[in-house]
Design a protein around this motif. Structure first.
Motif, mmCIF file in Angstrom:
data_model
loop_
_atom_site.group_PDB
_atom_site.id
_atom_site.type_symbol
_atom_site.label_atom_id
_atom_site.label_comp_id
_atom_site.label_asym_id
_atom_site.label_seq_id
_atom_site.Cartn_x
_atom_site.Cartn_y
_atom_site.Cartn_z
ATOM 1 N N PRO A 1 3.705 11.575 -21.385
ATOM 2 C CA PRO A 1 4.567 12.764 -21.416
ATOM 3 C C PRO A 1 4.701 13.390 -20.031
ATOM 4 O O PRO A 1 3.763 13.336 -19.224
ATOM 5 C CB PRO A 1 3.827 13.706 -22.383
ATOM 6 C CG PRO A 1 2.951 12.813 -23.200
ATOM 7 C CD PRO A 1 2.569 11.679 -22.312
ATOM 8 N N GLU A 2 5.852 13.949 -19.744
ATOM 9 C CA GLU A 2 6.135 14.513 -18.424
ATOM 10 C C GLU A 2 5.052 15.488 -17.985
ATOM 11 O O GLU A 2 4.627 15.492 -16.825
ATOM 12 C CB GLU A 2 7.493 15.216 -18.439
ATOM 13 C CG GLU A 2 8.693 14.283 -18.537
ATOM 14 C CD GLU A 2 8.947 13.530 -17.244
ATOM 15 O OE1 GLU A 2 8.376 13.914 -16.195
ATOM 16 O OE2 GLU A 2 9.733 12.546 -17.287
ATOM 17 N N GLU A 3 4.583 16.334 -18.900
ATOM 18 C CA GLU A 3 3.611 17.366 -18.524
ATOM 19 C C GLU A 3 2.228 16.803 -18.221
ATOM 20 O O GLU A 3 1.387 17.487 -17.636
ATOM 21 C CB GLU A 3 3.505 18.413 -19.641
ATOM 22 C CG GLU A 3 2.912 17.920 -20.954
ATOM 23 C CD GLU A 3 3.928 17.291 -21.887
ATOM 24 O OE1 GLU A 3 3.602 17.095 -23.078
ATOM 25 O OE2 GLU A 3 5.055 17.001 -21.423
ATOM 26 N N LEU A 4 1.969 15.527 -18.584
ATOM 27 C CA LEU A 4 0.667 14.921 -18.333
ATOM 28 C C LEU A 4 0.711 13.874 -17.220
ATOM 29 O O LEU A 4 -0.319 13.298 -16.874
ATOM 30 C CB LEU A 4 0.122 14.286 -19.614
ATOM 31 C CG LEU A 4 -0.213 15.261 -20.752
ATOM 32 C CD1 LEU A 4 -0.662 14.499 -21.987
ATOM 33 C CD2 LEU A 4 -1.276 16.263 -20.316
ATOM 34 N N ARG A 5 1.876 13.626 -16.661
ATOM 35 C CA ARG A 5 1.972 12.681 -15.550
ATOM 36 C C ARG A 5 1.374 13.307 -14.293
ATOM 37 O O ARG A 5 1.393 14.521 -14.132
ATOM 38 C CB ARG A 5 3.428 12.285 -15.301
ATOM 39 C CG ARG A 5 4.040 11.532 -16.461
ATOM 40 C CD ARG A 5 5.428 11.030 -16.148
ATOM 41 N NE ARG A 5 5.975 10.260 -17.262
ATOM 42 C CZ ARG A 5 7.104 9.570 -17.229
ATOM 43 N NH1 ARG A 5 7.835 9.561 -16.103
ATOM 44 N NH2 ARG A 5 7.522 8.891 -18.283
ATOM 45 N N CYS A 6 0.831 12.469 -13.444
ATOM 46 C CA CYS A 6 0.280 13.002 -12.198
ATOM 47 C C CYS A 6 0.690 12.119 -11.028
ATOM 48 O O CYS A 6 0.811 10.904 -11.149
ATOM 49 C CB CYS A 6 -1.244 13.132 -12.282
ATOM 50 S SG CYS A 6 -2.139 11.625 -12.623
ATOM 51 N N ARG B 1 -7.636 10.663 -16.306
ATOM 52 C CA ARG B 1 -6.435 11.004 -17.059
ATOM 53 C C ARG B 1 -5.987 9.828 -17.937
ATOM 54 O O ARG B 1 -5.594 10.009 -19.093
ATOM 55 C CB ARG B 1 -5.318 11.417 -16.096
ATOM 56 C CG ARG B 1 -3.965 11.722 -16.759
ATOM 57 C CD ARG B 1 -4.037 12.863 -17.755
ATOM 58 N NE ARG B 1 -4.486 14.094 -17.166
ATOM 59 C CZ ARG B 1 -3.729 14.948 -16.474
ATOM 60 N NH1 ARG B 1 -2.438 14.685 -16.287
ATOM 61 N NH2 ARG B 1 -4.239 16.057 -15.984
ATOM 62 N N THR C 1 5.916 10.056 -28.047
ATOM 63 C CA THR C 1 6.304 9.243 -26.895
ATOM 64 C C THR C 1 6.488 7.797 -27.329
ATOM 65 O O THR C 1 5.918 7.349 -28.334
ATOM 66 C CB THR C 1 5.246 9.302 -25.773
ATOM 67 O OG1 THR C 1 3.984 8.871 -26.299
ATOM 68 C CG2 THR C 1 5.115 10.707 -25.222
#
Length: 419
Positions: free
Chosen positions: A28-33, A182, A204
């Motif tokens: 998910p976009e909010e968990l990408r780093c 992560r 997802t």
């Protein structure tokens, strides 16, 4: 000239047969780093899941994925004199299939390199997730986002460290540890979704190496049957992966639901040939869980690494204090009364924790400075026996008979408890 003595991995030792499937999920976009020392954004997480099968079901081999990932491309590291044989062997090993079966359920490596160890542990009734880390420590990896059907994917190559003592290497290790943690958190999110909903993710996209009919039945059959409770997950790693486990046990990173710390997820740890350099470099503290460490003979004789391990475990801040402690007191790996162990098997090398000594010709291993004296099949068997018994002694309900001798020093020839 050399001979290929094996074209397939041996059968697993436990009472259950084992299947496996490769799963790649979108992040998910909010968990990408995106970290400074790593050249790409975390878009997907990729792993091979090993799962036990019902013993009375008919099974058949699948060939949807091969052991060596060179069908994805030839790694850039495969260059120079000592690597030419790896290139020459690529087409051969692309024909070597994993011992993978269809059926209803009961640092320079890839998701498949530990197939013997992972599959053996799974054959005692445990679901094992073997992650392919995308922090550029895998020899090669392909990223394909399942959310984009037109995505042809791109290759991630191994990133070699040039100067181990530079500030940039310290930063790289920090970023890699964070990146890996992560990925592990996202893998746990996936396995919990399978347990709760019968699918790897509700929100997802994901893809699998198997036929859709197979993995749909597989995930449904796992629903409600996995122990994913906080404090019951098992953590394991090899080399830099073992150092990653040490990092996670001391991490202050919150869980993905932010109700508790990520490190509280785990019950115990099994570490194979822990690489102490990044542990000492980042001043990582001792492990908080009951721990089994298996050290190869090669790593036992590597003075710098072994002395760093002893210093880390025994907390040698003052020799006078050490002299007053018992051996049990010195092995203060954990903050509770559960037993921890450190063993070595004579004649083994770093690669004995993986499939490499089983599948690679002996000449190739010698060129790569892996002079294996121990029988590679016996090494995997002892690693498996001791790992399974350690889990059994820490309250994990698994198949097979109690095997206390494998956690006793010198009962098995060459198997010695060293700390």
């Amino acid at each position: 000239m050399f001979q290929f003595t094996s074209t397939s991995l041996p059968e697993y030792e436990g009472p259950l047969r084992v299947g496996s499937v490769v799963i790649e999920t979108s992040v998910p976009e909010e968990l990408r780093c995106q970290l400074p020392s790593i050249e790409h954004e975390m878009k997907t997480v990729k792993l091979r899941m090993f799962y036990p099968l019902l013993p009375n079901k008919d099974v058949r081999r699948r060939k949807d994925e091969l052991w060596l990932p060179f069908n994805e491309g030839v790694p850039q590291i495969a260059k120079g004199f000592k690597w030419w044989m790896i290139r020459a062997c690529a087409s051969w090993f692309s024909k070597t299939s994993l011992p993978v079966y269809d059926g209803d359920i009961y640092q320079d490596s890839s998701r498949n390199v530990y197939s013997s160890l992972c599959g053996n542990i799974s054959s005692y009734g445990i679901v094992v997730l073997a992650l392919e880390h995308r922090d550029q420590t895998a020899i090669i990896s392909t990223v394909r986002d399942p959310a984009d059907p037109d995505d042809k994917g791109y290759l991630l190559q191994y990133h070699e460290i040039k100067d181990f003592y530079s500030d940039s290497t310290v930063a790289l290790h920090k970023d890699r540890f964070f990146f890996r943690e992560r990925e592990i958190q996202l893998a746990m999110k996936m396995i919990r979704s399978i347990n709760e909903h019968g699918v790897p993710s509700l929100d997802t996209a994901y893809s699998c190496s198997a036929d859709p009919k197979l993995y749909t039945r597989l995930f449904e059959s796992l629903k409600g049957r996995l122990n994913t409770t906080k404090g019951e997950i098992l953590l394991s790693g090899h080399s830099f992966g073992a150092a990653t486990c040490a990092y996670i046990t001391n991490s202050s990173t919150p869980s993905l639901n932010h109700n508790y710390l990520h490190r509280e997820e785990y019950k115990c740890a099994i570490l194979y040939d822990i690489w102490m350099f990044p542990v000492r470099q980042l001043n990582i503290q001792k492990i908080r869980y009951p721990t089994l460490m298996i050290i190869s003979y090669e790593f036992h004789r590597w003075t710098d690494n072994y002395e760093a391990l002893k210093t880390w475990l025994l907390d040698r801040e003052s020799e006078s204090q050490i002299g007053q402690e018992s051996a049990a007191d010195k092995l203060d790996i954990v903050s509770n009364e559960k037993t921890s162990h450190v063993f070595v098997l004579n004649g083994t090398v770093h690669a004995n924790q993986s499939d490499l000594p089983i599948l690679l010709p002996s000449m190739v291993l010698k060129i790569l400075k892996g002079k294996v004296k121990a029988d590679p099949y016996e090494a995997v068997k002892i690693n498996t026996r001791s790992s399974v018994q350690f889990l059994r002694e820490n309250g994990i309900k698994i198949q097979g008979e109690n095997d206390p001798d494998c956690l006793r020093s010198e009962v098995i020839p060459g198997w010695e408890k060293i700390i």
